[in-house]
Design an enzyme around this catalytic site. Structure first.
Site, PDB file in Angstrom:
ATOM      1  N   HIS A  21       0.855  -1.186   0.000  1.00 18.85           N
ATOM      2  CA  HIS A  21       0.000   0.000   0.000  1.00 18.85           C
ATOM      3  C   HIS A  21       0.892   1.237   0.000  1.00 18.85           C
ATOM      4  O   HIS A  21       2.047   1.189   0.451  1.00 18.85           O
ATOM      5  CB  HIS A  21      -0.900   0.012   1.228  1.00 18.85           C
ATOM      6  CG  HIS A  21      -1.993  -1.005   1.178  1.00 18.85           C
ATOM      7  ND1 HIS A  21      -3.125  -0.913   1.961  1.00 18.85           N
ATOM      8  CD2 HIS A  21      -2.144  -2.134   0.441  1.00 18.85           C
ATOM      9  CE1 HIS A  21      -3.905  -1.944   1.722  1.00 18.85           C
ATOM     10  NE2 HIS A  21      -3.331  -2.697   0.796  1.00 18.85           N
ATOM     11  N   GLU A  54       0.973   3.941   1.791  1.00 18.81           N
ATOM     12  CA  GLU A  54       1.475   4.373   3.095  1.00 18.81           C
ATOM     13  C   GLU A  54       2.629   3.496   3.582  1.00 18.81           C
ATOM     14  O   GLU A  54       3.621   3.991   4.121  1.00 18.81           O
ATOM     15  CB  GLU A  54       0.360   4.334   4.147  1.00 18.81           C
ATOM     16  CG  GLU A  54      -0.860   5.163   3.805  1.00 18.81           C
ATOM     17  CD  GLU A  54      -1.955   4.339   3.172  1.00 18.81           C
ATOM     18  OE1 GLU A  54      -3.108   4.470   3.609  1.00 18.81           O
ATOM     19  OE2 GLU A  54      -1.663   3.560   2.246  1.00 18.81           O
ATOM     20  N   CYS A  88      -6.147   2.110   5.752  1.00 17.05           N
ATOM     21  CA  CYS A  88      -6.779   0.877   6.211  1.00 17.05           C
ATOM     22  C   CYS A  88      -6.172   0.488   7.564  1.00 17.05           C
ATOM     23  O   CYS A  88      -5.238   1.141   8.058  1.00 17.05           O
ATOM     24  CB  CYS A  88      -6.569  -0.240   5.190  1.00 17.05           C
ATOM     25  SG  CYS A  88      -4.854  -0.789   5.060  1.00 17.05           S
ATOM     26  N   CYS A 115      -2.351  -0.171   7.407  1.00 16.47           N
ATOM     27  CA  CYS A 115      -1.540   1.042   7.288  1.00 16.47           C
ATOM     28  C   CYS A 115      -1.646   1.912   8.534  1.00 16.47           C
ATOM     29  O   CYS A 115      -0.654   2.503   8.982  1.00 16.47           O
ATOM     30  CB  CYS A 115      -1.961   1.824   6.051  1.00 16.47           C
ATOM     31  SG  CYS A 115      -1.613   0.941   4.508  1.00 16.47           S
TER      32      CYS A 115
END
Length: 295
Positions: free
Chosen positions: A51, A53, A81, A84
């Site tokens: 992801h 992040e 999410c 993260c």
């Protein structure tokens, strides 16, 4: 200043979009300098933790030579999410600024809120909704295109499929719009008529939309256009209409007509239909006739 940096995160989101990844981008700022940039690469790399992040945090830690990012600001286009958000807490990121809210997976308030969970050694400051519209638009466009690619339109040729489209029409017209079932289902609702064609739209095999075509000489009349509520504004209606127009042109029809609910007129106008005549009531709902020539 937050909007300026969020625009940089949106540049990263665009990179993900161009890779056919969920378009989320992130940057990390330390002492007014961008020290990390990243975007989703989960599909490209087939790595579940790729992801934006997560990748930005790793890059920032490498740049600073420490896992503690207390003095850093992370800008991300979508609410993090739970994975993260947990990494943000564990890496001691000082401030998180995000754009669009994520009601399904957001972990800073939309779905769950890790800021309200007791026991962590660190809680970041969170600023939400910065360039929210722009961040949401690229996500909406991405998923709309995904659904259009997945959407398959075909002729209804068996009773099981026909039952599926009748169920869609019941949900849309009878349940939502309170149309009398005796009006909704009429003499044209049969697979045994040569002058009627029924279309179905499916996504991954699941019925999501339908329309009906009635042959009248050299004209096709479009009707009973219905899309399930949770699938609207995703290009499914457009795909059904394009199929109907292609069928008309390939089979010697000269035009298509339809009676459009007033709220649906802008949709049909985008597809090249022109409204004419006075407003009339059909099932106590205001309509106007619309027309389009086959090219």
């Amino acid at each position: 200043m937050h909007e300026l940096y969020m625009k940089e995160a949106l540049i990263e989101a665009q990179k993900a979009y161009e890779l056919d990844e969920v378009p989320v981008g992130a940057i990390i700022v330390y002492r007014d300098k961008i020290i990390a940039r990243a975007h989703n690469t989960r599909e490209t790399m087939q790595n579940p933790i790729h992801h934006a992040e997560m990748l930005a945090i790793q890059e920032a830690a490498k740049h600073l030579g420490t896992w503690k990012l207390n003095d850093c600001i992370l800008y991300v286009t979508l609410e993090p999410c739970i994975m993260c958000a947990g990494s943000i807490i564990q890496s001691r990121v000082g401030t998180v600024v995000f754009g669009a809210f994520d009601p399904k997976g957001g972990s800073f308030g939309s779905n769950v809120n890790l800021l309200e969970v007791n026991g962590f050694n660190h809680y970041p400051d969170v600023i939400s909704g910065v360039l929210e519209k722009e961040a949401a638009e690229i996500l909406t466009q991405y998923f709309k295109e995904k659904r259009e690619k997945q959407c398959v339109v075909s002729l209804v040729q068996d009773e099981n499929t026909y039952d599926s489209i009748k169920a869609i029409r019941k949900i849309v017209f009878v349940d939502e719009q309170h149309v009398d079932p005796e009006i909704e289902y009429d003499e044209y609702d049969s697979l045994n008529r040569d002058d009627v064609i029924h279309l179905i739209a499916t996504i991954k095999g699941k019925p999501v939309g339908t329309l009906r075509l009635i042959k009248e000489g050299k004209k096709l009349t479009v009707g009973r256009v219905a899309i399930l509520k949770y699938q609207r504004n995703q290009g499914i209606g457009k795909k059904l209409m394009l199929y109907a127009e292609k069928y008309a042109c390939n089979n010697g029809f000269e035009s298509l007509s339809l009676g459009a609910q007033l709220t649906a007129i802008p949709f049909y106008e985008k597809s090249g239909y022109s409204a004419y005549g006075d407003i009339f009531l059909d099932a106590d709902i205001e309509h106007r006739m619309m027309f389009k020539k086959c090219k």
